[in-house]
Design an enzyme around this catalytic site. Structure first.
Site: not given
Ligand code: ACM
Length: 572
Positions: A195, A266, A336
């Protein structure tokens, strides 16, 4: 008996008769049952002190007190209620077992080795909480109630996701969690390995991913709106041998490990390690560090061929570490991914024209499709968060439905396999009570009862689509869950309720007998105590379990709904 998860059928002797074990019972293992016998010796051997000597043919005619065998017929008629799954995911019928205790001792038959293993977990629960300890208590003797149990899981995918990127969980903690999953008959461990805040797996051809990407200088302490900082550098990673050990340890316990490398969003830790992975015509990526804050990050991968080649190298090493038998699915994240840098980048815009895609969503889809094909060519299946639906879902992709049920419903109706993990129900980092006392209480309140009433298959799915629901998983994100004690607190007892949802036959959510489940939990808390799990006590946190003051902690005074609105998409 207070088994959790509840078995399909359990018929206890009405007179309450029990089988009493001698000081060192004999264990007979039929063909193919050697693995289960080994597990039984190790797990029960620790708690009981038994060596469980093997039965020797024709020695003195003594009947073995515990008899294990494989019998594929055990699973007959216990077919999957949901999901043909995929050929590479063991189906519920193959995980069935039958357990009988009578005056001759224990007869345990599994449809497969996995079935036998789940039967061993039931046996351990029947022996009592102390059977979950690692050494025998003095003077303890052991007995079992006469019973007949026929059992098989509801779903083939019964998972937990651990975010080891935001806060690293050292290897021994991961092994411990595999044991905790197994004790609850859960069979998938999804490891969120990368991440913005950290890269946690050694990749030999790209050493800076861990040399640089595994460490951050400091961390925000508490919720992302908190003014507090923890100035201690944080980090860590698994070496390739650590991963091999984790995967093998899980496989021995019939737990599959799903590795996740999150892309194209991420990704700031990777970009901090290799600045050329970022959108260099928009930001000076050489100035980026591993991110020390929480939330959604604008620094995403550049949509270039070079980036694809880089990540193919990562996945090549990953596939060697996670063999297909144990990890048929590889998770590529996909969640995201803000599109602002791609909108601002001349190179990304040029790429949109070259590829002939409509827009930035098309670039995201291009990334995911590339790895869908690449993984399929290597005999694997891609799974990603439900954002991978944007711009068109890759043909073989499966979806982790986290933003509610919607993505999962759309994917299943289109014929894709789905794992349900809606944040509104099974994000276990979210607070489990509404009061001011929870440690860093973020997002929705989801109580033990809420999780017990979670239904993985939404009623509006057509039967054909429902068959694509492989199962469900609970997710533990770790922005505010910074060590093992906090992970235990958030995961338990709710993971026990979740285990029953995905293993046991279930009526409609409103018809589930939560009062009875709570009664059974009394016995289960004693098991968790014996296992050394720091669960949330029913009465609320113990002294010292509260989080730092500040926004996100309830003493800030924000009403829960504001925190919900603020957190629902920013924390995971
Ligand atoms: C997530 O909770 N961004 C998969």
């Amino acid at each position: 008996m207070d088994l959790i998860p509840a078995p399909r059928l359990a018929d206890f002797h009405e007179g309450g008769l029990r089988f009493e074990f001698g000081p060192d019972p004999v264990l007979a293992a039929g063909p193919g049952a050697g693995g289960a016998a080994r597990r039984l010796r190790r797990e029960l051997g620790g708690a009981t002190g038994w060596s469980l000597p093997p039965a020797t043919a024709g020695a003195d005619g003594a009947v073995a007190a515990i008899r294990l065998r494989i019998d594929p017929a055990v699973g007959a008629g216990q077919g999957p209620e949901s999901g043909p799954g995929s050929a590479s995911v063991s189906g519920p019928a193959s995980e069935a077992y039958a357990l009988t205790v009578d005056r001759t001792g224990v007869e345990l038959a599994g449809a497969s080795e996995a079935g036998l293993f789940w039967g061993v977990q039931t046996l351990r629960q029947l022996l009592g909480p102390d059977a979950h300890r690692k050494a025998p208590l003095p003077g303890r003797t052991w007995s079992l109630p006469y019973v007949r149990i026929a059992d098989a899981p509801r779903f083939g995918w019964r998972g937990l996701m651990l975010d080891v990127a935001r806060h690293f969980m050292p290897k021994d903690g991961v092994l411990r969690y595999i044991d905790l999953l197994a004790a609850h008959k859960l069979n998938v461990l999804h490891l969120h390995l990368t991440d913005d805040q950290g890269w946690r797996v050694e990749i030999k051809r790209h050493p800076r991913l861990t040399e640089v990407g595994a460490w951050r200088a400091r961390s925000r302490w508490g919720h992302r709106a908190s003014p507090l900082w923890n100035e201690t550098p944080h980090g860590g990673y698994y070496t390739q041998d650590d991963i091999r050990e984790i995967v093998a340890y899980a496989a021995e316990r019939h737990v599959r490990v799903v590795p996740e490398i999150d892309l194209p969003g991420h990704s700031q830790a990777a970009i901090a390690a290799y600045p050329e992975l970022g959108n260099t015509d928009v930001v000076d990526t050489s100035a980026l560090e591993v991110w020390n804050d929480w939330g959604i990050n604008e620094n995403v991968l550049a949509p270039t061929e070079a980036v694809l080649r880089f990540y193919e190298g990562v996945f090549e090493e990953l596939l060697e570490l996670f063999p297909a038998e144990v990890s048929p699915f590889v998770h590529v994240g996909g969640d995201e991914c803000p599109k602002a840098q791609w909108r601002a980048s001349a190179a990304a815009q040029e790429r949109i024209r070259e590829l002939g895609v409509d827009d930035e969503d098309g670039l995201q889809s291009w990334f995911i499709r590339h790895f869908d094909t690449w993984l399929a060519e290597r005999g694997r299946r891609l799974i990603g968060w439900d954002e991978i639906l944007e711009g068109g879902l890759a043909p073989g992709a499966a979806v982790s439905s986290w933003r509610g049920y919607g993505g999962g419903i759309a994917a299943a109706e289109a014929g894709h396999d789905v794992v349900m993990c809606p944040e509104q129900h099974v994000y276990l980092d979210y607070r489990q009570a509404g009061g001011p006392e929870e440690p860093v209480p973020i997002a929705y309140v989801r109580t033990l009862e809420d999780v017990y009433r979670f239904e993985p298959v939404p009623p509006k799915l057509s039967p054909e689509a429902a068959a694509h629901v492989l199962g469900a998983q609970a997710n533990v994100w770790t922005e505010v869950t910074e060590d093992q004690a906090r992970v235990d607190y958030q995961a338990f007892p709710r993971l026990a309720a979740f285990a029953e949802v995905v293993w046991s036959p279930q009526p409609a959510p409103e018809e589930r007998d939560f009062a009875r489940f709570e009664e059974r939990m009394a016995a289960h808390y004693a098991r968790l105590d014996a296992l050394g799990v720091g669960y949330r006590p029913p009465g609320g946190p113990r002294a010292g379990e509260r989080g730092p003051p500040g926004p996100g902690a309830a003493d800030e005074g924000a009403p829960p709904h504001e925190l919900q609105a603020e957190n629902s998409h920013g924390v995971g």
